[in-house]
Design an enzyme around this catalytic site. Sequence first.
Site, mmCIF file in Angstrom:
data_model
loop_
_atom_site.group_PDB
_atom_site.id
_atom_site.type_symbol
_atom_site.label_atom_id
_atom_site.label_comp_id
_atom_site.label_asym_id
_atom_site.label_seq_id
_atom_site.Cartn_x
_atom_site.Cartn_y
_atom_site.Cartn_z
ATOM 1 C CD GLU A 390 30.725 10.000 26.420
ATOM 2 O OE1 GLU A 390 30.049 10.854 25.817
ATOM 3 O OE2 GLU A 390 30.467 9.628 27.569
ATOM 4 C CD GLU A 494 32.026 11.186 31.055
ATOM 5 O OE1 GLU A 494 30.783 11.209 30.979
ATOM 6 O OE2 GLU A 494 32.772 11.771 30.251
#
Length: 619
Positions: A390, A494
């Site tokens: 991320e 995720e």
Amino acid sequence: MASADIRMETLTPPSTGTPDKLVAHQTAAKKSRRNIWIAITTLISIAAIVGIVIAVLISQKVIRVGSSSSSSAVSGPAATSQAAEATGGSGSGSGDGSSPAPSKTDSSNPASNTSSGSKPTKSSSPDDEEEEPEEEPEVVCPSPSDIPKASKGTIYDPTSWYTLEGFNCTFTTSTIGSLPLIGLNSSYSNTARANPNVPPLTKPWGSYVTRPARGVNLGGWLSLEPFITPSLFDYPKSASIYDEYGLTLHLGPEKAAKVLEEHYATFVTESDFAQIAAAGLDHIRIPFSYWAVETYPDDPYVPQISWRYLLRGIEWARKYGLRIKLDLHGLPGSQNSWNHSGRQGKVNWLTGPDGAVNAERSLKIHDKLSKFFAQDRYKNIIAFYGLANEPGRDHDINALIQWTQSAYKIVKDNGIDASQVMSDALRGLGEWHGRMTGLGDSMVLDGHEYVIFDNALLSKTHSEKIDFACKVWVEQITGSMNTATGFGPTMVGEWSQADTDCTLHLNGISNGARWTGTFFNGSPACPTGDKQCSCELANADPKDMSPEYKLFLKTWAEAQMDAFEKSWGWFYWTWKTESAPLWSYKAGLEGGIMPKIAYERDWHCDKPIPSFGKLSEIL
Ligand SMILES: *[C@@H]1O[C@H](CO)[C@@H](O)[C@H](O)[C@H]1NC(C)=O
Ligand SMILES: *[C@@H]1O[C@H](CO)[C@@H](O)[C@H](O)[C@H]1NC(C)=O
Ligand SMILES: *[C@@H]1O[C@H](CO)[C@@H](O)[C@H](O)[C@H]1NC(C)=O
Ligand SMILES: *[C@@H]1O[C@H](CO)[C@@H](O)[C@H](O)[C@H]1NC(C)=O
């Protein structure tokens, strides 16, 4: 059996005799001498048999022989003399160098810590020496005096480790790609398979398009996150501890190393890997951060202890046939300014005052990591190699692409054949259509899909959320997977079952929730958008949840699994939490809100959305 036969023979009386008295006397004397010999032989034989039997029982661990120190603790002088006997019989026993009895070696070697201890019965018969080689080769762990001065108390010193469980305790400073081999066994076996639907590690997985990965993250383990383990962050707000950086700074190097190693050793154990496989899962994403590899001046992070636990985790995964996705979760300087990057606040990677230095450092980290993981032993188990978790949304996309291409090349050139993974950098999959393409299956785009960090999605009703997963996410994934018009290989690294952002510390320490309008004083983002918005149900223990809410949660999880299986697969965030069941696959299983077996599910997107009865859309 053989010795019993001999005894029968010696007991048989002689059948010859003469009338002569003297001869008779002599015969009688001979007889009595013979009787004595018979008695002695019998006693020796019995002693030998008893000795053999005891030795066999000891070697089978039916009988345990206490160590000399523990037996002397039990009772006084008698036990002490026994102990002296056990250490060589002479009682002097302070290493005088005279040839030791066979039973002496173990207990007189200071480096040895085996439980074989004293075996007084063994020396009663020379025959028993044949038993020695049959003993299991015991692992002999070093004691502090065996560790070279330069390595004492360092990560290489096994006598300083919190636990030796699952580790090879042999002292070694060997490295590969400058990363330590410490704790690793030399041999390994790839024969396990996670479940009957997937190939064992010895065989190739095949296509991830037709057999998507079903996995979990081991979040909050080697990279801390406050909401996963609030107990580690239990400080008054005034202490300003928001992340691993603040925590380790506060604790100082020694205490931080202690606290964190205890966490590494206890939060995830071998039984977690067994349970993950038993739940029908086949992959594990392991987040870890750069301080597993190295630290830089002024870093408070605990250097390299997590490295050993990462390696042990991979070996335990191997034991249960689980494949690995490596995930570098925290990069030097913080790639996204969030708590789970190690330090929240600002990005200092690619951009920021030390952005260039830290971008370069992270390439060096990948150089080391990829050299290490290019070893043969990882070829069959590391399925995915993640470059950066991320990176923040605000990075210049071209700078990010350039860094990603440099990292890709380093890793590839060092011999990693596993697919590499790049994050969509929270821009959405669509942003990557036509970018970074042409790498085929060697690069996978990773999207993290949640409905709770965005007010528009968060305020959807229960059935709208399910509908969103089955329609919008499926559309986005299908678009991304199209190699002609999208990106190509895509996965969901995720996602979670949470349908609100109510979990304590989820939005940062004591930051409140969007759902109730307590996060930065926003307006409540539950479907009614008013004072009715409450976190009570979402934060309940699954055993106290209504059947309707449980049905919703299970359907919601199954809808996401179904949608994400249009990609290369999914990794739930996360396997385990201390107190957030909607973020814990394990707690979900225990609470009956997750399918018991990940590939045997009740609901899929083609079915009508069930009625959730009286379940209020508010919660
Ligand atoms: C050696 O054995 C003692 C006593 O059983 C134990 O306390 C100690 O932790 C052991 N040391 C190692 C390195 O295993
Ligand atoms: C490594 O070998 C030791 C000794 O045989 C064993 O106790 C340990 O469990 C092994 N470690 C792993 C991760 O399999
Ligand atoms: C333990 O590590 C040492 C040093 O790397 C190695 O020689 C030995 O074979 C390992 N032991 C096991 C049981 O794998
Ligand atoms: C902390 O981490 C959570 C969970 O990933 C994230 O949602 C949140 O924004 C982070 N908070 C801060 C202040 O960095």
